[in-house]
Design a protein around this motif. Structure first.
Motif, PDB file in Angstrom:
ATOM      1  N   GLY A  21       0.772  -1.151   0.323  1.00  0.00           N
ATOM      2  CA  GLY A  21       0.230  -0.621   0.186  1.00  0.00           C
ATOM      3  C   GLY A  21       1.096   1.346   0.270  1.00  0.00           C
ATOM      4  O   GLY A  21       1.879   1.343  -0.124  1.00  0.00           O
ATOM      5  N   VAL A  22       0.172   2.479   0.538  1.00  0.00           N
ATOM      6  CA  VAL A  22       0.519   3.474   0.316  1.00  0.00           C
ATOM      7  C   VAL A  22       1.410   4.258   1.733  1.00  0.00           C
ATOM      8  O   VAL A  22       2.365   4.889   1.983  1.00  0.00           O
ATOM      9  N   GLU A  25       5.816   5.196   1.027  1.00  0.00           N
ATOM     10  CA  GLU A  25       5.929   6.325   0.909  1.00  0.00           C
ATOM     11  C   GLU A  25       4.828   7.784   0.729  1.00  0.00           C
ATOM     12  O   GLU A  25       5.993   8.612   0.959  1.00  0.00           O
ATOM     13  N   ARG A  55      10.338   3.272  -3.185  1.00  0.00           N
ATOM     14  CA  ARG A  55       9.059   3.853  -3.063  1.00  0.00           C
ATOM     15  C   ARG A  55       9.134   6.091  -3.138  1.00  0.00           C
ATOM     16  O   ARG A  55       8.872   6.505  -3.584  1.00  0.00           O
ATOM     17  N   ALA A  81       4.441  -3.617  -5.307  1.00  0.00           N
ATOM     18  CA  ALA A  81       3.164  -2.377  -5.195  1.00  0.00           C
ATOM     19  C   ALA A  81       2.094  -2.399  -5.753  1.00  0.00           C
ATOM     20  O   ALA A  81       1.905  -2.980  -6.723  1.00  0.00           O
ATOM     21  N   THR A 297      -4.822   1.652   2.599  1.00  0.00           N
ATOM     22  CA  THR A 297      -3.785   0.919   2.207  1.00  0.00           C
ATOM     23  C   THR A 297      -3.851   1.652   0.930  1.00  0.00           C
ATOM     24  O   THR A 297      -3.099   1.943  -0.194  1.00  0.00           O
ATOM     25  N   ALA A 302      -0.367   2.775  -4.726  1.00  0.00           N
ATOM     26  CA  ALA A 302       0.739   3.062  -3.964  1.00  0.00           C
ATOM     27  C   ALA A 302       1.718   3.175  -5.047  1.00  0.00           C
ATOM     28  O   ALA A 302       1.521   2.136  -6.805  1.00  0.00           O
TER      29      ALA A 302
END
Length: 329
Positions: A21-22, A25, A55, A81, A297, A302
């Motif tokens: 997920g994000v 980053e 990321r 990702a 997420t 992502a």
């Protein structure tokens, strides 16, 4: 805490959450701002070092400031990702365990959690309902309170009497003692962690129109109102129950420090509509300080560089402020 501990730099742990997920980053982006904003605070990032460098697009961010430590936890398996892999479920849980243990021991003054994917942890063979419930279990806390907040010039805070329950189970989960305990936790932590001397907590009813004097349900008569009477006898400023469909308007909220809603989707849609992207999740009642983002997420974002770190930045800022209030208490 000893006087030496009180004069040492604040230490904040950040878990990077679901690797697909994000979270990784967002952590990189948020820390770039937090390190400048809080130069005297020590930040410890828990996650896979190579993943975060990937990321970020480079490893340069690792040297952005002496106040940032990277505590490397290796992924169980490589990650793509946007693509979940249950093999990394225990990796995610390990990050959270390290943060919790560090906060309980005093190594960290607070923890900030990036979003995780509940399904990945469950698919890894670990029963998992959510951050809030897991934090309560790991710290042996009998009752915690989920509170989401938009932290602006006029903070909007919404706490929940019940959390992740099917709607059909909410009524049975509401008890007089439970609501009183929840209000006591909110009242105590708003004082200790937010510096509010006399918190005012507005309380919703459960049913439409707060039950219409029993015609639309008796929970307000049999449970919520008796709980509010007990809470007021304890010195807690908790008026209500108010109909939820009319409570969230300026003329009521202008003098309120928090709203206590009876169930998840009664209060949180309003909060997220008003503050999404800048709102945060705070767990009250714990022996430790924990804040988080107000979103999931975002697997579709992502690795794209388009995820907004605003909520995580606010979560970090709030964790620092709460830790400072606790030290000053």
């Amino acid at each position: 805490m000893s006087s030496a501990g009180r004069t040492s730099p604040l230490s904040i742990a950040i878990t990077t959450g679901e690797p697909a997920g994000v979270g990784p980053e967002l952590t990189v982006a948020a820390l770039a701002e937090a390190a400048e904003r809080w130069p005297s605070v020590r930040f410890t990032v828990l996650g896979d070092r190579e993943l975060m460098a990937e990321r970020a697009g480079s490893s340069a961010w690792l040297s952005m400031g002496a106040a940032i430590d990277i505590e490397h936890h290796a992924l169980s398996v490589p990650v793509t990702a946007g693509t979940l892999n249950a093999a990394n479920g225990r990796y995610v849980l390990g990050l959270l365990d390290t943060a919790i243990d560090g906060a309980v021991s005093g190594r960290f003054d607070a923890i900030v959690t990036a979003p995780l994917q509940k399904s990945t942890i469950n698919d890894a063979g670990v029963p998992f309902t959510g951050h809030t419930e897991y934090l309560a279990e790991r710290t042996h806390t009998p009752r915690v309170v989920m509170m989401l907040a938009g932290m602006g010039d006029r903070p909007l805070r919404v706490a929940l009497a019940t959390t992740h329950l099917p709607l059909k189970d909410v009524s049975a989960a509401l008890t007089v003692d439970g609501i009183v305990d929840t209000l006591s936790i909110i009242n105590r932590d708003l004082k200790a962690l937010f510096g509010l001397q006399k918190p005012r907590i507005l309380v919703t009813g459960l049913n439409p129109h707060a039950g219409e004097n029993g015609y639309l349900g008796r929970e307000e008569i049999d449970v919520i109102t008796p709980a509010l009477l007990q809470a007021r006898a304890l010195g807690i400023d908790a008026p209500g129950p108010y109909p939820a469909d009319t409570l969230f308007q300026p003329r009521y909220l202008k003098d309120a420090d928090c709203v206590l809603a009876m169930f998840h989707d009664q209060g949180l849609p309003v909060l997220k509509f008003a503050t999404f992207g800048e709102g945060i999740n705070i767990t009250l009642g714990l022996p430790i300080i924990r804040t988080s983002v107000d979103h999931g997420t975002a697997l579709d974002l992502a690795g794209t560089g388009r995820a907004d770190p605003g909520s995580l930045i606010v979560a970090i800022d709030t964790a620092v402020a709460m830790a400072r209030h606790r030290r000053a208490a």
